[in-house]
Design a protein around this motif. Structure first.
Motif, PDB file in Angstrom:
ATOM      1  N   THR A 224      85.034-103.579  10.036  1.00  0.00           N
ATOM      2  CA  THR A 224      84.951-104.304   8.767  1.00  0.00           C
ATOM      3  C   THR A 224      84.537-105.749   8.993  1.00  0.00           C
ATOM      4  N   HIS A 225      84.907-106.295  10.156  1.00  0.00           N
ATOM      5  CA  HIS A 225      84.498-107.631  10.570  1.00  0.00           C
ATOM      6  C   HIS A 225      84.759-107.721  12.065  1.00  0.00           C
ATOM      7  N   LEU A 226      84.396-108.848  12.671  1.00  0.00           N
ATOM      8  CA  LEU A 226      84.382-108.910  14.128  1.00  0.00           C
ATOM      9  C   LEU A 226      85.434-109.865  14.678  1.00  0.00           C
ATOM     10  N   HIS A 227      86.610-109.891  14.064  1.00  0.00           N
ATOM     11  CA  HIS A 227      87.721-110.679  14.593  1.00  0.00           C
ATOM     12  C   HIS A 227      88.436-109.930  15.709  1.00  0.00           C
ATOM     13  N   VAL A 228      89.202-110.684  16.459  1.00  0.00           N
ATOM     14  CA  VAL A 228      89.838-110.218  17.687  1.00  0.00           C
ATOM     15  C   VAL A 228      90.635-108.931  17.523  1.00  0.00           C
ATOM     16  N   ASP A 229      91.353-108.783  16.415  1.00  0.00           N
ATOM     17  CA  ASP A 229      92.253-107.647  16.229  1.00  0.00           C
ATOM     18  C   ASP A 229      91.593-106.482  15.495  1.00  0.00           C
ATOM     19  N   HIS A 230      90.270-106.512  15.436  1.00  0.00           N
ATOM     20  CA  HIS A 230      89.532-105.419  14.795  1.00  0.00           C
ATOM     21  C   HIS A 230      88.419-104.856  15.672  1.00  0.00           C
ATOM     22  N   VAL A 231      88.252-105.431  16.865  1.00  0.00           N
ATOM     23  CA  VAL A 231      87.144-104.997  17.734  1.00  0.00           C
ATOM     24  C   VAL A 231      87.585-104.675  19.161  1.00  0.00           C
ATOM     25  N   GLY A 232      88.868-104.829  19.479  1.00  0.00           N
ATOM     26  CA  GLY A 232      89.288-104.809  20.874  1.00  0.00           C
ATOM     27  C   GLY A 232      88.998-103.527  21.619  1.00  0.00           C
ATOM     28  N   TRP A 233      89.225-102.381  20.946  1.00  0.00           N
ATOM     29  CA  TRP A 233      88.981-101.100  21.615  1.00  0.00           C
ATOM     30  C   TRP A 233      87.527-100.646  21.484  1.00  0.00           C
ATOM     31  N   ASN A 234      86.661-101.514  20.976  1.00  0.00           N
ATOM     32  CA  ASN A 234      85.231-101.203  21.044  1.00  0.00           C
ATOM     33  C   ASN A 234      84.812-100.947  22.488  1.00  0.00           C
ATOM     34  N   THR A 235      85.451-101.685  23.409  1.00  0.00           N
ATOM     35  CA  THR A 235      85.074-101.587  24.819  1.00  0.00           C
ATOM     36  C   THR A 235      86.304-101.407  25.691  1.00  0.00           C
ATOM     37  N   SER A 236      86.059-100.884  26.876  1.00  0.00           N
ATOM     38  CA  SER A 236      87.101-100.731  27.896  1.00  0.00           C
ATOM     39  C   SER A 236      86.556-101.244  29.218  1.00  0.00           C
ATOM     40  N   LEU A 237      87.463-101.738  30.067  1.00  0.00           N
ATOM     41  CA  LEU A 237      87.075-102.273  31.362  1.00  0.00           C
ATOM     42  C   LEU A 237      87.007-101.129  32.379  1.00  0.00           C
ATOM     43  N   VAL A 238      85.817-100.872  32.887  1.00  0.00           N
ATOM     44  CA  VAL A 238      85.592 -99.806  33.857  1.00  0.00           C
ATOM     45  C   VAL A 238      84.869-100.392  35.057  1.00  0.00           C
ATOM     46  N   ASN A 239      85.543-100.375  36.217  1.00  0.00           N
ATOM     47  CA  ASN A 239      84.956-100.930  37.453  1.00  0.00           C
ATOM     48  C   ASN A 239      84.447-102.348  37.243  1.00  0.00           C
ATOM     49  N   GLY A 240      85.275-103.142  36.529  1.00  0.00           N
ATOM     50  CA  GLY A 240      84.943-104.549  36.334  1.00  0.00           C
ATOM     51  C   GLY A 240      83.899-104.827  35.279  1.00  0.00           C
ATOM     52  N   LYS A 241      83.499-103.815  34.511  1.00  0.00           N
ATOM     53  CA  LYS A 241      82.462-103.996  33.491  1.00  0.00           C
ATOM     54  C   LYS A 241      82.957-103.476  32.157  1.00  0.00           C
ATOM     55  N   TRP A 242      82.619-104.206  31.084  1.00  0.00           N
ATOM     56  CA  TRP A 242      82.973-103.754  29.736  1.00  0.00           C
ATOM     57  C   TRP A 242      81.961-102.728  29.269  1.00  0.00           C
ATOM     58  N   VAL A 243      82.473-101.550  28.912  1.00  0.00           N
ATOM     59  CA  VAL A 243      81.597-100.472  28.444  1.00  0.00           C
ATOM     60  C   VAL A 243      82.139 -99.933  27.129  1.00  0.00           C
ATOM     61  N   PRO A 244      81.297 -99.335  26.274  1.00  0.00           N
ATOM     62  CA  PRO A 244      81.788 -98.766  25.012  1.00  0.00           C
ATOM     63  C   PRO A 244      82.866 -97.706  25.259  1.00  0.00           C
ATOM     64  N   THR A 245      83.996 -97.860  24.567  1.00  0.00           N
ATOM     65  CA  THR A 245      85.107 -96.913  24.712  1.00  0.00           C
ATOM     66  C   THR A 245      84.735 -95.549  24.158  1.00  0.00           C
ATOM     67  N   PHE A 246      84.041 -95.542  23.042  1.00  0.00           N
ATOM     68  CA  PHE A 246      83.673 -94.300  22.355  1.00  0.00           C
ATOM     69  C   PHE A 246      82.223 -93.983  22.715  1.00  0.00           C
ATOM     70  N   ALA A 247      82.084 -93.257  23.810  1.00  0.00           N
ATOM     71  CA  ALA A 247      80.782 -93.124  24.465  1.00  0.00           C
ATOM     72  C   ALA A 247      79.753 -92.390  23.620  1.00  0.00           C
ATOM     73  N   ASN A 248      80.202 -91.545  22.702  1.00  0.00           N
ATOM     74  CA  ASN A 248      79.278 -90.761  21.880  1.00  0.00           C
ATOM     75  C   ASN A 248      79.061 -91.358  20.495  1.00  0.00           C
ATOM     76  N   ALA A 249      79.601 -92.531  20.250  1.00  0.00           N
ATOM     77  CA  ALA A 249      79.574 -93.112  18.903  1.00  0.00           C
ATOM     78  C   ALA A 249      78.477 -94.142  18.742  1.00  0.00           C
ATOM     79  N   ARG A 250      77.970 -94.213  17.517  1.00  0.00           N
ATOM     80  CA  ARG A 250      77.223 -95.380  17.071  1.00  0.00           C
ATOM     81  C   ARG A 250      78.223 -96.363  16.483  1.00  0.00           C
ATOM     82  N   TYR A 251      78.020 -97.627  16.782  1.00  0.00           N
ATOM     83  CA  TYR A 251      78.913 -98.681  16.297  1.00  0.00           C
ATOM     84  C   TYR A 251      78.221 -99.401  15.142  1.00  0.00           C
TER      85      TYR A 251
END
Length: 280
Positions: free
Chosen positions: A112-139
């Motif tokens: 709905t907007h891009l504030h801290v408590d609405h986007v956090g799980w957009n990404t996950s830390l994998v091997n030191g890199k931020w990657v999309p958590t929902f790998a099959n999703a369009r954001y």
């Protein structure tokens, strides 16, 4: 917890719940003032006047889509302006899986907007890199919202949020920038609701003659329905946010539209003199 709206199912996935400790976001919502609105108790406040709030995602299931609306705080994030939001190690993804929503089963993420408590799980830390958590999703991001935070480099905490939770999605080619009144599916249309942030959007759902409204952060708490001028300390434009509340709540007041907040549970809006109240 879930709700049905026609053929659409909406499931709440909680990351964090709080009672009290909310004056930093709604400074005018003193215990004394809250007790003047007894309809808030027990669902939205305690007898003492302490506010009940949560940080959560809403999974919206239609016949064709499985959409996560807003993604909370996330794990491993740094540079947040609330100390307890840094380097979280919470079980949110496990909670989602237990509810039947494996991350790879999600086809759409809508912020709905891009504030801290609405986007956090957009990404996950994998091997030191931020990657999309929902790998099959369009954001799905509002174009105006995305461009504002992309170009705003003045506040370090907001820069950190964009860099670890939004930019990696765009860099991975998973982001769709849309107008704030876009139609996503036959059942789901966005409503422009600016004020809390420049391109804030709410979500309007229609199915089989029933309706729901996912407000995002038009209001952080139902007490702002009684006090439309109680703008949040996080509001980008407090005057606009108050005007948006009056317009949006007025549009859906005294209807059977199920209203679910970005930080509070479902109810229905009723007119109350020159303002509104929220009835479960």
């Amino acid at each position: 917890m879930y709700w049905k709206v026609g053929k659409v199912k909406i499931t709440k996935i909680v990351e964090l719940e709080t009672v009290g400790s909310t004056r930093f976001i709604l400074p005018l919502a003193s215990n004394e003032e809250i007790r003047k609105s007894p309809w808030l108790v027990p669902h939205f406040a305690t007898d003492e006047g302490r506010l009940k709030m949560s940080i959560h995602s809403l999974v919206v299931e239609t016949s064709a889509r499985r959409i996560v609306v807003d993604t909370g705080l996330g794990n491993d994030k740094q540079g947040r302006n609330v100390p307890t939001w840094n380097n979280r190690q919470g079980p949110f993804l496990e909670t989602m899986r237990e509810a039947g929503f494996a991350p790879d089963s999600i086809d759409t993420v809508l912020c709905t907007h891009l504030h801290v408590d609405h986007v956090g799980w957009n990404t996950s830390l994998v091997n030191g890199k931020w990657v999309p958590t929902f790998a099959n999703a369009r954001y799905v991001f509002g174009r105006a919202e995305y461009e504002h935070w992309r170009d705003d480099r003045e506040e370090p905490d907001k820069v950190a949020v964009f860099n670890d939770s939004v930019k990696p999605v765009a860099d991975a080619g998973r982001a769709d920038l849309v107008a704030s009144d876009a139609r996503l599916t036959d059942e789901i249309t966005l409503i422009p609701t600016p004020g809390h942030s420049p391109g804030h959007m709410s979500v309007h759902i229609r199915s089989d003659g029933e309706e729901a409204l996912l407000t995002g952060d038009v209001a952080h708490h139902p007490c702002q329905m009684a006090h439309l001028d109680w703008s949040s300390t996080a509001d980008f434009d407090p005057v606009q946010s108050a005007a948006t509340r009056r317009q949006l709540f007025g549009r859906f007041a005294d209807t059977e539209t199920l209203v679910i907040g970005g930080h509070f549970n479902a109810g229905r809006i009723r007119r109350d003199d020159d303002a509104f109240k929220f009835i479960v």
